[in-house]
Design a protein around this motif. Sequence first.
Motif, short mmCIF file in Angstrom:
data_model
loop_
_atom_site.label_atom_id
_atom_site.label_comp_id
_atom_site.label_asym_id
_atom_site.label_seq_id
_atom_site.Cartn_x
_atom_site.Cartn_y
_atom_site.Cartn_z
N ASP A 92 96.22 35.28 19.53
CA ASP A 92 96.42 35.85 20.86
C ASP A 92 97.79 35.47 21.41
O ASP A 92 98.43 34.50 20.96
CB ASP A 92 95.35 35.36 21.84
CG ASP A 92 93.95 35.73 21.39
OD1 ASP A 92 93.80 36.80 20.75
OD2 ASP A 92 93.00 34.95 21.67
N ARG A 135 91.66 43.91 29.40
CA ARG A 135 90.40 44.38 28.81
C ARG A 135 90.64 45.54 27.85
O ARG A 135 90.01 45.62 26.79
CB ARG A 135 89.45 44.81 29.92
CG ARG A 135 88.06 45.18 29.40
CD ARG A 135 87.12 45.56 30.52
NE ARG A 135 87.56 46.76 31.23
CZ ARG A 135 88.11 46.76 32.43
NH1 ARG A 135 88.28 45.62 33.08
NH2 ARG A 135 88.49 47.88 33.01
N GLY A 195 91.44 44.35 24.57
CA GLY A 195 90.46 43.43 23.98
C GLY A 195 90.64 42.00 24.41
O GLY A 195 90.07 41.09 23.80
N PRO A 211 95.84 44.62 18.82
CA PRO A 211 94.92 45.31 19.71
C PRO A 211 93.91 46.13 18.92
O PRO A 211 94.14 46.49 17.75
CB PRO A 211 95.84 46.22 20.54
CG PRO A 211 97.20 45.65 20.37
CD PRO A 211 97.22 45.03 19.00
N PRO A 212 92.76 46.47 19.53
CA PRO A 212 91.78 47.29 18.85
C PRO A 212 92.36 48.65 18.46
O PRO A 212 93.27 49.16 19.11
CB PRO A 212 90.66 47.46 19.89
CG PRO A 212 90.85 46.32 20.84
CD PRO A 212 92.31 46.03 20.84
N HIS A 232 94.19 52.26 20.48
CA HIS A 232 95.09 52.04 21.61
C HIS A 232 96.52 52.23 21.12
O HIS A 232 96.90 51.78 20.07
CB HIS A 232 94.91 50.63 22.18
CG HIS A 232 93.55 50.43 22.76
ND1 HIS A 232 92.45 50.19 22.00
CD2 HIS A 232 93.13 50.43 24.06
CE1 HIS A 232 91.37 50.04 22.78
NE2 HIS A 232 91.78 50.18 24.04
#
Length: 420
Positions: free
Chosen positions: A358, A390, A393, A415-416, A419
């Motif tokens: 992160d 959010r 993620g 990121p997921p 996106h």
Amino acid sequence: MRAVRTALFGRRARRRWIHLILGGALAMPYVFVGSVIIGPLIGDDHVLGSLTAQLSSFAVGLPLAAVTALFPLTRPMSVAAVRALCGVPDDALAEGPARSRAARGRTAAWFALHLGFGGVISGMSLALPPFAAVLIALPFFSALRDSRLGMPAAFGEPWVLALSPLIGVASLVALAACAAVAGGLLAHWAPRLLGPTPADRLADAERRAADLAVRNRLARELHDSVGHALSAVTLQASAARRVLDQDPEFVREALAAIEDTTRRTVGELDAVLGVLREADGARSTAPAPSLAADLDGLLRRTRAGGLRVSATVGMDPAALPPLVSREAYRIVQEALSNALRHGGDSCVTLRITPAGPDLTVTAENPLPAHSPATRPGGGHGLRGIADRARLLGGAAEAGPAAGVWRLTVRLPLMPPKGHA
């Protein structure tokens, strides 16, 4: 009596009558095709001269109409006609072509009903008014009585002549009643046969969700870019005014920062409005700001407003994924903007550091002595930060802690999917 007159000849009844006539006009090509099929079967080349042959042609044409109604444009065309002429609420009807087999089947059933009822009412509308006019005029014109016009012999009787105008008027009323009943039945069945299916409702919900997502995205971008710029420019101008006579060099720096801030904000506003232009196929060429492109400039412009910023960056911003870099920039911008609004000339400690998979953004500033930590009715910026985190993620936390206001945001560096 007035209610009956409105039901038979009112505006809604007349419009539904027109809808039925339109169905009759659409039925004619199918009737002609049916006559081509029926003619050889009955051995008659003059199919349209026989009522039985006409009805047979009509019966053969309706299934053909139902088959052609399976084409995608049939439902939008039918829905448009129903909305315009039948008085059916818009939300009771579906949008666009039928997407499922069941919806196509219902559309075919509707099309056959429309053309069937329309063909019958159209035939009656062509035949009954002239017949009624002759009946009404029959007692008053001897030439009509002498010509007989193919009428039964009973129409020569005196009592029949006396009643013929009433019969003529009654036939017109009966025609209006048939049209009103047929139009009412079609209006009643339209929501069932042309209404939205579960697939249509799902597609509509997805469209509304997409529109809402775009609106929220625009709101966040405008709040973060324009709101930050206005706060910074206000404080820079206020600081320059206070030291105008004592520190001309600071005033020049503040004015330069105001010029730079407004110029950059105009570019960012163009990028935000480009989201709207994307719907028309035109995209903005202005790049979105990011940590890699403008972190130093953001810090410089914020310090020019009188806010002391201590920044620690634990990685090269250029190494961040573009999406994470853009969203982290907006988060840092909002954190500094909140400090400008509520912290006065206090110091802000900003840390941007990697933590495993992160990226962590932390901003701390002392709590104001005489003002609330949050504005009444405010908090849109914090909600925007939480939304940004959010969507990638991640997560965001904000609140007072040990005498300071602390904002902590965690953004995944990967990121997921989906996106961009």
